[in-house]
Design a protein around this motif. Structure first.
Motif, PDB file in Angstrom:
ATOM      1  N   CYS A 151      -2.042  40.968  49.730  1.00  0.00           N
ATOM      2  CA  CYS A 151      -1.290  40.181  50.707  1.00  0.00           C
ATOM      3  C   CYS A 151      -1.652  40.698  52.097  1.00  0.00           C
ATOM      4  CB  CYS A 151       0.203  40.374  50.461  1.00  0.00           C
ATOM      5  SG  CYS A 151       0.685  42.097  50.660  1.00  0.00           S
ATOM      6  N   GLY A 204       0.194  42.175  54.312  1.00  0.00           N
ATOM      7  CA  GLY A 204       0.765  43.484  54.654  1.00  0.00           C
ATOM      8  C   GLY A 204      -0.039  44.630  54.061  1.00  0.00           C
ATOM      9  N   CYS A 226       4.842  47.046  56.512  1.00  0.00           N
ATOM     10  CA  CYS A 226       4.539  45.616  56.633  1.00  0.00           C
ATOM     11  C   CYS A 226       5.511  44.981  57.632  1.00  0.00           C
ATOM     12  CB  CYS A 226       4.676  44.933  55.280  1.00  0.00           C
ATOM     13  SG  CYS A 226       4.464  43.147  55.424  1.00  0.00           S
ATOM     14  N   THR A 250      11.709  43.006  49.568  1.00  0.00           N
ATOM     15  CA  THR A 250      10.805  41.850  49.737  1.00  0.00           C
ATOM     16  C   THR A 250      10.062  41.464  48.458  1.00  0.00           C
ATOM     17  OG1 THR A 250       9.050  43.367  50.399  1.00  0.00           O
ATOM     18  CG2 THR A 250      10.349  42.365  52.170  1.00  0.00           C
ATOM     19  N   CYS A 262       9.315  38.043  50.354  1.00  0.00           N
ATOM     20  CA  CYS A 262       8.262  37.585  51.269  1.00  0.00           C
ATOM     21  C   CYS A 262       7.444  36.446  50.653  1.00  0.00           C
ATOM     22  CB  CYS A 262       7.347  38.754  51.642  1.00  0.00           C
ATOM     23  SG  CYS A 262       6.235  39.195  50.312  1.00  0.00           S
TER      24      CYS A 262
HETATM   25 FE1  SF4 Z   1       2.859  42.240  51.133  1.00  0.00          FE
HETATM   26 FE2  SF4 Z   1       5.137  40.959  51.219  1.00  0.00          FE
HETATM   27 FE3  SF4 Z   1       5.143  43.587  50.910  1.00  0.00          FE
HETATM   28 FE4  SF4 Z   1       4.435  42.537  53.226  1.00  0.00          FE
HETATM   29  S1  SF4 Z   1       6.451  42.397  52.308  1.00  0.00           S
HETATM   30  S2  SF4 Z   1       3.361  44.162  52.124  1.00  0.00           S
HETATM   31  S3  SF4 Z   1       3.421  40.652  52.625  1.00  0.00           S
HETATM   32  S4  SF4 Z   1       4.319  42.104  49.455  1.00  0.00           S
END
Ligand code: SF4
Ligand code: 0K2
Length: 316
Positions: A17, A19, A101, A170, A200
């Motif tokens: 992803c 992040g 993130c 998340t 997320c």
């Molecule tokens: Fe990845 Fe979502 Fe975690 Fe951010 S919050 S690092 S986008 S899994």
């Protein structure tokens, strides 16, 4: 010998992803800027292959700040850290870079805002997970009550049931969280929270793709680490969505070929911290044994990208 045919369903989106991508780049940039060793507090993301590759380049992984010397830079992992951690680093005049993130930081800000408005916080998350520790650690000890299940909601001992707010981890199961949020609203009608939860885009999209893929598959493999919350949720979603044999594998040698005996189809996906190299390694292992036809199961197209600071800023 002719190989048996196999339909290999490949979920999209899967794997890294925005992040995770950003957090790994931050470590690489820090190594370039300051040279080795650069310390990283906790696995930058929950993947042994990623951690080992960065270690080979000079990163030193530790669990706590007191394992780092004052005179080397330290990076905080993508999962986020309690407020006390950067505070301690600043006190020791360390150079530190926060690779949390931005979507986790957003939850930290929400929690702080509710607290400033005088609301007591509830966090829906997994006990002991670094993200839960980091988010709860944005507020003073005891200010955030942890809820892991629907059953926990009945046990919440609120200071004032009319002055509550909630945030979530998340990487939770979207469906399980809907039930927990509903239970919170039922017991505390005035509770304040995000529109749905704080799960997320990447977690949501990977779970959606698995839901579409699982009913077609005789078996499903999720490439990811045992300590990766979002990867483990994908295994659960796969089982619940109709693929009874859903398993987590870190790499190709983990595949239990005997358990897969006689399958005509396999579903493959990967958690947000699993690199594409490992997904390809798993696919190649199937190609070695089967005549593979790949079919994509694409339920969303992602174009999220988080900026990496061009120059890593040293906190004042
Ligand atoms: Fe990845 Fe979502 Fe975690 Fe951010 S919050 S690092 S986008 S899994
Ligand atoms: O899913 P987890 O939170 O355990 O973490 P990783 O497997 O490292 O995935 C990246 C997500 C980090 C923060 O949300």
């Amino acid at each position: 010998m002719t190989k048996p045919p196999l339909t290999l369903y490949l979920a999209a989106p899967r794997g890294f992803c925005a992040g995770v991508d950003r957090a790994i780049k931050i470590v690489e940039m820090a190594l370039q800027k300051w040279g080795a060793p650069v310390y990283v507090r906790h696995e930058i993301v929950h993947n042994k292959y990623v951690v080992d590759s960065l270690r080979d380049k000079g990163a030193v992984f530790v669990e706590e700040l007191d394992e780092c010397p004052d005179d080397r830079p330290v990076i905080f992992s993508a999962h986020g850290v309690p407020k006390a951690v950067p505070a301690e680093a600043a006190k020791r005049e360390m150079i530190y870079v926060d690779a949390t993130c931005p979507l986790v930081s957003k939850v930290h800000i929400e929690a702080a805002r509710h607290h400033e408005n005088g609301l007591q916080m509830i966090m829906i998350g997994h006990e002991g997970h670094p993200e839960t520790i980091g988010t709860m650690g944005q507020l003073p000890e005891g200010e955030v009550l942890l809820v892991e299940t629907v059953a926990d909601v009945a046990k919440v001992d609120a200071r004032d049931p009319e002055r509550l707010a909630f945030v979530t981890q998340t990487t939770l199961s979207v469906d399980d969280t809907i039930d927990i949020v509903a239970a919170l609203h039922a017991r505390f009608p005035k509770i304040v929270g995000p529109h749905k939860e704080d799960i997320c885009y990447a977690t949501t999209n990977r779970q959606e793709a698995v839901k579409a893929m699982a009913p077609k598959c005789d078996a499903m493999l999720v490439v990811g680490a045992p300590n990766s919350s979002n990867s483990r949720r994908l295994v659960e979603v796969g089982s619940k969505a109709g693929c009874a044999y859903s398993q987590l594998v870190q790499r190709a040698p983990d595949i239990d070929w005997r358990a897969l005996d006689g399958i005509a189809s396999i579903g493959i996906t990967a958690g947000a911290s699993a690199p594409e190299e490992l997904i390809n390694e798993v696919i190649d292992a199937f190609r070695d044994r089967y005549e593979v036809t790949v079919e994509m199961v694409e339920t969303a197209v992602e174009n999220v990208e988080f900026k990496v600071p061009r120059v890593l800023r040293v906190p004042a």
